[in-house]
Design a protein around this motif. Structure first.
Motif, PDB file in Angstrom:
ATOM      1  N   GLU A  22       1.002  -1.248   0.082  1.00 53.92           N
ATOM      2  CA  GLU A  22      -0.067  -0.024  -0.089  1.00 53.92           C
ATOM      3  C   GLU A  22       0.828   1.149  -0.081  1.00 53.92           C
ATOM      4  O   GLU A  22       0.724   2.168  -0.709  1.00 53.92           O
ATOM      5  CB  GLU A  22      -0.816  -0.205   1.103  1.00 53.92           C
ATOM      6  N   PHE A  23       1.900   1.330   0.979  1.00 55.25           N
ATOM      7  CA  PHE A  23       2.717   2.173   0.790  1.00 55.25           C
ATOM      8  C   PHE A  23       3.312   2.718  -0.420  1.00 55.25           C
ATOM      9  O   PHE A  23       3.777   3.625  -0.838  1.00 55.25           O
ATOM     10  CB  PHE A  23       3.776   2.211   1.996  1.00 55.25           C
ATOM     11  N   LEU A  24       3.979   1.490  -1.057  1.00 57.36           N
ATOM     12  CA  LEU A  24       4.736   1.783  -2.410  1.00 57.36           C
ATOM     13  C   LEU A  24       3.729   2.219  -3.249  1.00 57.36           C
ATOM     14  O   LEU A  24       4.161   3.135  -4.196  1.00 57.36           O
ATOM     15  CB  LEU A  24       5.166   0.122  -2.620  1.00 57.36           C
ATOM     16  N   ASN A  25       2.466   1.645  -3.461  1.00 60.59           N
ATOM     17  CA  ASN A  25       1.651   2.186  -4.513  1.00 60.59           C
ATOM     18  C   ASN A  25       1.236   3.641  -4.211  1.00 60.59           C
ATOM     19  O   ASN A  25       1.284   4.653  -5.150  1.00 60.59           O
ATOM     20  CB  ASN A  25       0.416   1.377  -4.414  1.00 60.59           C
ATOM     21  N   GLU A  26       1.100   4.032  -2.851  1.00 62.96           N
ATOM     22  CA  GLU A  26       1.053   5.326  -2.368  1.00 62.96           C
ATOM     23  C   GLU A  26       1.924   6.232  -2.866  1.00 62.96           C
ATOM     24  O   GLU A  26       1.496   7.455  -3.455  1.00 62.96           O
ATOM     25  CB  GLU A  26       0.976   5.666  -0.880  1.00 62.96           C
ATOM     26  N   ILE A  27       3.064   5.994  -2.940  1.00 58.98           N
ATOM     27  CA  ILE A  27       4.259   6.676  -3.421  1.00 58.98           C
ATOM     28  C   ILE A  27       4.778   6.737  -4.715  1.00 58.98           C
ATOM     29  O   ILE A  27       5.624   7.151  -5.265  1.00 58.98           O
ATOM     30  CB  ILE A  27       5.480   6.592  -2.495  1.00 58.98           C
ATOM     31  N   GLY A  28       3.932   5.894  -5.532  1.00 59.37           N
ATOM     32  CA  GLY A  28       4.015   5.858  -6.934  1.00 59.37           C
ATOM     33  C   GLY A  28       4.590   4.752  -7.480  1.00 59.37           C
ATOM     34  O   GLY A  28       5.074   4.521  -8.782  1.00 59.37           O
ATOM     35  N   HIS A  29       5.064   3.672  -6.959  1.00 59.56           N
ATOM     36  CA  HIS A  29       5.655   2.594  -7.370  1.00 59.56           C
ATOM     37  C   HIS A  29       4.701   1.327  -7.459  1.00 59.56           C
ATOM     38  O   HIS A  29       3.484   1.457  -7.133  1.00 59.56           O
ATOM     39  CB  HIS A  29       6.821   2.103  -6.481  1.00 59.56           C
ATOM     40  N   GLU A  30       4.953   0.330  -8.091  1.00 59.78           N
ATOM     41  CA  GLU A  30       4.292  -0.881  -8.392  1.00 59.78           C
ATOM     42  C   GLU A  30       5.160  -2.255  -7.687  1.00 59.78           C
ATOM     43  O   GLU A  30       6.153  -2.256  -7.841  1.00 59.78           O
ATOM     44  CB  GLU A  30       4.338  -0.917  -9.991  1.00 59.78           C
ATOM     45  N   VAL A  31       4.339  -2.946  -7.177  1.00 59.95           N
ATOM     46  CA  VAL A  31       4.916  -4.220  -6.577  1.00 59.95           C
ATOM     47  C   VAL A  31       4.458  -5.338  -7.689  1.00 59.95           C
ATOM     48  O   VAL A  31       3.176  -5.844  -8.074  1.00 59.95           O
ATOM     49  CB  VAL A  31       4.287  -4.695  -5.163  1.00 59.95           C
ATOM     50  N   VAL A  32       5.672  -5.957  -8.539  1.00 58.65           N
ATOM     51  CA  VAL A  32       5.333  -6.613  -9.453  1.00 58.65           C
ATOM     52  C   VAL A  32       5.580  -8.052  -8.903  1.00 58.65           C
ATOM     53  O   VAL A  32       5.125  -8.973  -9.732  1.00 58.65           O
ATOM     54  CB  VAL A  32       6.421  -6.445 -10.460  1.00 58.65           C
ATOM     55  N   ALA A  33       6.133  -8.376  -7.849  1.00 62.07           N
ATOM     56  CA  ALA A  33       6.237  -9.773  -7.128  1.00 62.07           C
ATOM     57  C   ALA A  33       6.547  -9.637  -5.667  1.00 62.07           C
ATOM     58  O   ALA A  33       6.850  -8.467  -5.106  1.00 62.07           O
ATOM     59  CB  ALA A  33       7.345 -10.334  -7.658  1.00 62.07           C
ATOM     60  N   SER A  34       5.763 -10.721  -5.071  1.00 61.38           N
ATOM     61  CA  SER A  34       5.893 -10.759  -3.576  1.00 61.38           C
ATOM     62  C   SER A  34       6.037 -12.063  -3.019  1.00 61.38           C
ATOM     63  O   SER A  34       5.548 -13.002  -3.789  1.00 61.38           O
ATOM     64  CB  SER A  34       4.628 -10.359  -3.074  1.00 61.38           C
ATOM     65  N   ALA A  35       6.818 -12.322  -2.202  1.00 59.46           N
ATOM     66  CA  ALA A  35       7.268 -13.619  -1.745  1.00 59.46           C
ATOM     67  C   ALA A  35       7.202 -13.599  -0.154  1.00 59.46           C
ATOM     68  O   ALA A  35       7.598 -12.507   0.574  1.00 59.46           O
ATOM     69  CB  ALA A  35       8.661 -14.101  -2.105  1.00 59.46           C
ATOM     70  N   ALA A  36       6.739 -14.641   0.458  1.00 62.41           N
ATOM     71  CA  ALA A  36       6.522 -14.678   2.038  1.00 62.41           C
ATOM     72  C   ALA A  36       7.454 -15.957   2.447  1.00 62.41           C
ATOM     73  O   ALA A  36       7.675 -16.101   3.533  1.00 62.41           O
ATOM     74  CB  ALA A  36       5.133 -15.063   2.281  1.00 62.41           C
ATOM     75  N   THR A  37       8.280 -16.674   1.581  1.00 63.65           N
ATOM     76  CA  THR A  37       9.089 -17.848   2.001  1.00 63.65           C
ATOM     77  C   THR A  37      10.326 -17.651   1.503  1.00 63.65           C
ATOM     78  O   THR A  37      10.496 -17.075   0.297  1.00 63.65           O
ATOM     79  CB  THR A  37       8.337 -19.140   1.760  1.00 63.65           C
ATOM     80  N   PHE A  38      11.395 -18.386   1.875  1.00 65.25           N
ATOM     81  CA  PHE A  38      12.618 -18.400   1.433  1.00 65.25           C
ATOM     82  C   PHE A  38      12.836 -18.768   0.227  1.00 65.25           C
ATOM     83  O   PHE A  38      13.242 -18.480  -0.975  1.00 65.25           O
ATOM     84  CB  PHE A  38      13.687 -18.726   2.513  1.00 65.25           C
ATOM     85  N   PRO A  39      12.107 -20.113  -0.137  1.00 61.70           N
ATOM     86  CA  PRO A  39      12.360 -20.740  -1.507  1.00 61.70           C
ATOM     87  C   PRO A  39      11.579 -19.948  -2.435  1.00 61.70           C
ATOM     88  O   PRO A  39      12.129 -19.649  -3.729  1.00 61.70           O
ATOM     89  CB  PRO A  39      11.503 -22.041  -1.442  1.00 61.70           C
ATOM     90  N   SER A  40      10.320 -19.248  -2.347  1.00 66.62           N
ATOM     91  CA  SER A  40       9.727 -18.414  -3.530  1.00 66.62           C
ATOM     92  C   SER A  40      10.455 -17.223  -3.476  1.00 66.62           C
ATOM     93  O   SER A  40      10.487 -16.517  -4.836  1.00 66.62           O
ATOM     94  CB  SER A  40       8.319 -18.301  -3.099  1.00 66.62           C
ATOM     95  N   ALA A  41      11.107 -16.654  -2.727  1.00 67.21           N
ATOM     96  CA  ALA A  41      12.077 -15.400  -2.724  1.00 67.21           C
ATOM     97  C   ALA A  41      13.076 -15.813  -3.689  1.00 67.21           C
ATOM     98  O   ALA A  41      13.546 -14.711  -4.591  1.00 67.21           O
ATOM     99  CB  ALA A  41      12.418 -15.060  -1.382  1.00 67.21           C
ATOM    100  N   VAL A  42      13.880 -16.799  -3.290  1.00 65.82           N
ATOM    101  CA  VAL A  42      14.837 -17.059  -4.261  1.00 65.82           C
ATOM    102  C   VAL A  42      14.350 -17.094  -6.026  1.00 65.82           C
ATOM    103  O   VAL A  42      15.114 -16.592  -6.584  1.00 65.82           O
ATOM    104  CB  VAL A  42      15.694 -18.556  -3.679  1.00 65.82           C
ATOM    105  N   ILE A  43      13.283 -17.884  -6.041  1.00 63.32           N
ATOM    106  CA  ILE A  43      12.877 -17.873  -7.494  1.00 63.32           C
ATOM    107  C   ILE A  43      12.693 -16.354  -8.072  1.00 63.32           C
ATOM    108  O   ILE A  43      13.077 -16.064  -9.104  1.00 63.32           O
ATOM    109  CB  ILE A  43      11.455 -18.913  -7.471  1.00 63.32           C
ATOM    110  N   LEU A  44      11.981 -15.811  -7.246  1.00 62.28           N
ATOM    111  CA  LEU A  44      11.662 -14.372  -7.730  1.00 62.28           C
ATOM    112  C   LEU A  44      12.680 -13.424  -7.897  1.00 62.28           C
ATOM    113  O   LEU A  44      13.166 -12.648  -8.733  1.00 62.28           O
ATOM    114  CB  LEU A  44      10.458 -13.609  -6.844  1.00 62.28           C
ATOM    115  N   ALA A  45      13.767 -13.484  -6.880  1.00 63.21           N
ATOM    116  CA  ALA A  45      15.075 -12.916  -7.106  1.00 63.21           C
ATOM    117  C   ALA A  45      15.751 -13.228  -8.384  1.00 63.21           C
ATOM    118  O   ALA A  45      16.193 -12.394  -8.919  1.00 63.21           O
ATOM    119  CB  ALA A  45      15.932 -13.125  -5.895  1.00 63.21           C
TER     120      ALA A  45
END
Length: 125
Positions: A22-45
């Motif tokens: 919400e904060f990122l959207n409010e300041i004009g940026h876009e969340v293109v990917a989000s991860a809550a676990t280490f394995p998914s974060a590695v893939i997204l990175a």
């Protein structure tokens, strides 16, 4: 207006991730990917098309340093986030910004702007 950046968010607490998005959207940026676990974060990175990333240092008890290493290899600027204080980051991350939780929108905005500029990204207007 600042350049709209595509952001990767790595955060294991759903409410905090939602607030950050919400904060990122409010300041004009876009969340293109989000991860809550280490394995998914590695893939997204490795695969996401992002301009900047925000990494929770502690992902369900596992440090996110390896994710920072992947982003660094891809020349994607990132910052760590923590609710426990910066502590002792490994030396290779001495210059990486650390955001404290709870997030403050002004601090978040400035940190993203500085990271993008330091990485050679487009300057904020």
């Amino acid at each position: 207006m600042a350049t709209r950046l595509r952001c990767l968010v790595v955060e294991d607490e759903a409410m905090i991730a939602d607030m950050l998005e919400e904060f990122l959207n409010e300041i004009g940026h876009e969340v293109v990917a989000s991860a809550a676990t280490f394995p998914s974060a590695v893939i997204l990175a490795r695969e996401s098309e992002c301009d900047v990333a925000i990494l929770d240092i502690n992902l369900n008890g596992e440090p996110s340093y390896a994710i920072g290493d992947i982003l660094r290899e891809r020349d994607i600027p990132f910052m760590f986030a923590t609710g426990y204080g910066a502590g002792d980051l490994p030396g290779r991350f001495a210059a990486v910004p650390v955001l404290t939780k709870p997030y403050q929108i002004g601090v978040l905005s400035k940190a993203i702007e500085n990271s993008a500029r330091a990485a050679g990204g487009p300057p904020a207007a």
